[in-house]
Scaffold this motif. Structure first.
Motif, mmCIF file in Angstrom:
data_model
loop_
_atom_site.group_PDB
_atom_site.id
_atom_site.type_symbol
_atom_site.label_atom_id
_atom_site.label_comp_id
_atom_site.label_asym_id
_atom_site.label_seq_id
_atom_site.Cartn_x
_atom_site.Cartn_y
_atom_site.Cartn_z
ATOM 1 N N GLU A 1 29.148 49.232 96.046
ATOM 2 C CA GLU A 1 29.125 50.379 96.961
ATOM 3 C C GLU A 1 30.427 50.576 97.741
ATOM 4 O O GLU A 1 31.170 49.616 97.981
ATOM 5 N N HIS B 1 26.830 45.759 85.005
ATOM 6 C CA HIS B 1 25.800 45.309 84.056
ATOM 7 C C HIS B 1 26.150 43.871 83.672
ATOM 8 O O HIS B 1 27.181 43.634 83.038
ATOM 9 N N ILE C 1 30.839 47.742 82.917
ATOM 10 C CA ILE C 1 30.869 48.503 84.165
ATOM 11 C C ILE C 1 30.610 49.980 83.855
ATOM 12 O O ILE C 1 31.161 50.515 82.892
ATOM 13 N N GLU D 1 32.488 41.600 90.890
ATOM 14 C CA GLU D 1 32.537 42.310 92.186
ATOM 15 C C GLU D 1 33.914 42.144 92.837
ATOM 16 O O GLU D 1 34.459 43.082 93.410
ATOM 17 N N VAL E 1 21.447 44.816 86.721
ATOM 18 C CA VAL E 1 22.275 46.002 86.956
ATOM 19 C C VAL E 1 22.409 46.132 88.470
ATOM 20 O O VAL E 1 21.421 46.359 89.171
ATOM 21 N N LYS E 2 23.630 45.941 88.962
ATOM 22 C CA LYS E 2 23.811 45.905 90.418
ATOM 23 C C LYS E 2 24.818 46.964 90.875
ATOM 24 O O LYS E 2 25.857 47.157 90.221
ATOM 25 N N ALA E 3 24.497 47.611 91.987
ATOM 26 C CA ALA E 3 25.393 48.646 92.526
ATOM 27 C C ALA E 3 26.590 48.007 93.218
ATOM 28 O O ALA E 3 26.448 46.988 93.895
ATOM 29 N N TRP F 1 28.328 50.706 88.699
ATOM 30 C CA TRP F 1 27.207 49.815 88.407
ATOM 31 C C TRP F 1 27.733 48.647 87.562
ATOM 32 O O TRP F 1 28.455 48.868 86.590
ATOM 33 N N GLU G 1 30.720 55.357 88.651
ATOM 34 C CA GLU G 1 30.080 56.550 89.230
ATOM 35 C C GLU G 1 31.132 57.446 89.864
ATOM 36 O O GLU G 1 30.973 58.647 89.930
ATOM 37 N N VAL H 1 27.290 54.655 95.709
ATOM 38 C CA VAL H 1 27.568 53.756 94.577
ATOM 39 C C VAL H 1 28.889 54.182 93.928
ATOM 40 O O VAL H 1 29.046 55.331 93.510
#
Ligand code: URA
Length: 434
Positions: free
Chosen positions: A339, A398, A378, A409, A335-337, A396, A381, A393
């Motif tokens: 930004e 997934h 996804i 990304e 699980v990566k932010a 996120w 946020e 963020v």
């Protein structure tokens, strides 16, 4: 009658008779007309269209190509719902139990998704044990007993549409208003509900990219339904940014559970209350759609809608403990932010690119045989209009694979646009057609 004459007539912009349409559907379904001729016919329709009468006849011929259900043994006015789809389209999972909890029987057959993310049936299959293949007898019994069933589309209903849709998918003939309208409405008519509420989406994440085409599609579907004696309403909605906050299969199930616990994103709430109001109104529960909103809101916050979802999960063999422990649904290993790179306001979250990000993570399929990864997707946020600071963020990711994560990304970089000027929250509901 000769099918070549029918193809030539449509190629030359002629109007087909009821008998010619019946002949076409019957003979394609039973295998007398080969795919190459039907492909030519569909391309002629794609370019030259069909008028109202032809579209009505085409719909009825497809609806009558298989079983037409009689739901009269289920007490009450049965109301179906259909969306032309989009990104993060979690509506059915919230709306169906909520409406059923208000005493309107919901007998729903849904599809699997081709394209960016799974369909409702794929999403439901992320619930351990949940059965989506249910025979027609059990489907009707279930609605009689608990007032709700959401199952996979039965192959016994509108088999002509199944065969034609598969051919359209590989011949560049999907995006035709009369073909889409007749495809959707043939399945709805064969299912036998008394009324249908349609959500017709428009925007970069929808089938219909512009509002005028969406309106035309909605109007013809409402007319087809009324002509078949159904109570009808259609809601036009914007699909420029994804709906709600989750895009992915088990992520959307979690979102639906949270929503029915009262933690519902504003846009999802607006959509569910609008569609639900028309469902209660067409079912005769209230004398105007506005009167239905407080009833639906009450059942959202007193958790009667959630209790109905639990009942449905149990009845269809699923593990109801996921309602209390949604973290037990399939989860991704990474699980990566993602930004924000600057301060400002979110101007755009392009639905199509967020869908592409989820798709490339494995949440969707290209062909019917592809396997979906139910855990990836996804979580948004920030949405259009939100204020952001550099480093906040935005979403996120997934994922279960580092390479796919990188591609996701890249798509999110294309999806998010941040501007210095304040941005208004966009309108979701663009019109109602009754
Ligand atoms: N969904 C359908 O069922 N048919 C179409 O043609 C398009 C979307």
């Amino acid at each position: 009658m000769n099918f070549l004459d029918i193809i030539i007539k449509k190629r030359n912009k002629g109007k087909l008779s009821k008998d010619e349409i019946k002949f076409t559907i019957e003979n394609y379904t039973n295998g007398n007309i080969p795919d190459y001729q039907m492909s030519a016919f569909l391309m002629a329709v794609y370019f030259n269209g069909m008028d109202r009468e032809e579209t009505f006849e085409f719909t009825h011929a497809m609806a009558n190509s298989g079983k037409v259900l009689d739901l009269s043994e289920i007490p009450g006015i049965k109301i179906d719902k259909h969306s032309t789809g989009g990104i993060g389209d979690v509506t059915t999972l919230i709306l169906a139990p909520l409406v059923a909890s208000c005493g309107v029987p919901v007998a729903k057959m849904s599809g699997r998704g081709l394209g960016r993310t799974g369909g409702t049936i794929d999403k439901l299959e992320s619930i351990p044990g949940f059965k989506t293949e249910v025979n027609i007898r059990d489907f009707i019994n279930q609605v009689k007993e608990i007032g709700i069933a959401v199952v996979g589309q039965s192959g016994e209903l509108a088999p002509a549409d199944k065969k034609i849709y598969a051919l359209r998918d590989v011949t560049g003939t999907v995006e035709s208003i009369p073909l889409i309208a007749s495809s959707i409405m043939s399945k709805k008519i064969a299912l036998g509900s008394d009324g249908i509420v349609l959500e017709v989406t428009t925007g970069n994440g929808a089938f219909m990219e512009d509002l005028d085409s969406a309106k035309e599609l909605a109007e013809i579907m409402v007319d087809i339904g009324k002509d078949a004696g159904k109570k009808m309403a259609a809601v036009l909605t914007s699909m420029e940014e994804p709906l709600g906050i989750a895009v992915g299969n088990s992520l959307e199930v979690r979102e639906a559970i949270e929503a029915l616990k009262g933690n519902i994103p504003e846009d999802v709430k607006e959509l569910v209350l609008t569609l639900g109001s028309y469902m209660l109104y067409l079912a005769g529960k209230v004398d105007g759609p506005d009167k239905a909103r407080p009833i639906l809101e009450e059942n959202l916050y007193n958790r009667k809608g959630l209790a109905k979802l639990r009942e449905m999960i149990e009845y269809q063999g699923g593990d109801p403990s996921i309602i209390d422990y949604p973290e037990e649904l399939p989860t991704a290993s990474i699980v990566k932010a993602f930004e924000a790179k600057e301060d400002g306001f979110v101007e755009e979250v392009v639905a199509r690119y967020v869908g592409d990000a989820a798709h490339r993570l494995g949440a969707g399929r290209e062909t019917k045989e592809d396997k979906i990864d139910l855990s990836v997707g996804i979580m948004l946020e920030k949405k259009v209009g939100d204020k952001v600071r550099k480093g906040d963020v935005l979403a996120w990711i997934h994922a279960n694979d580092e390479e796919k994560l990188k591609i996701a990304e890249e798509f999110l970089t294309k999806a998010y646009k941040v501007t210095q000027k304040e941005v208004e929250k966009p309108k979701l509901i663009l019109g109602i057609i009754e």
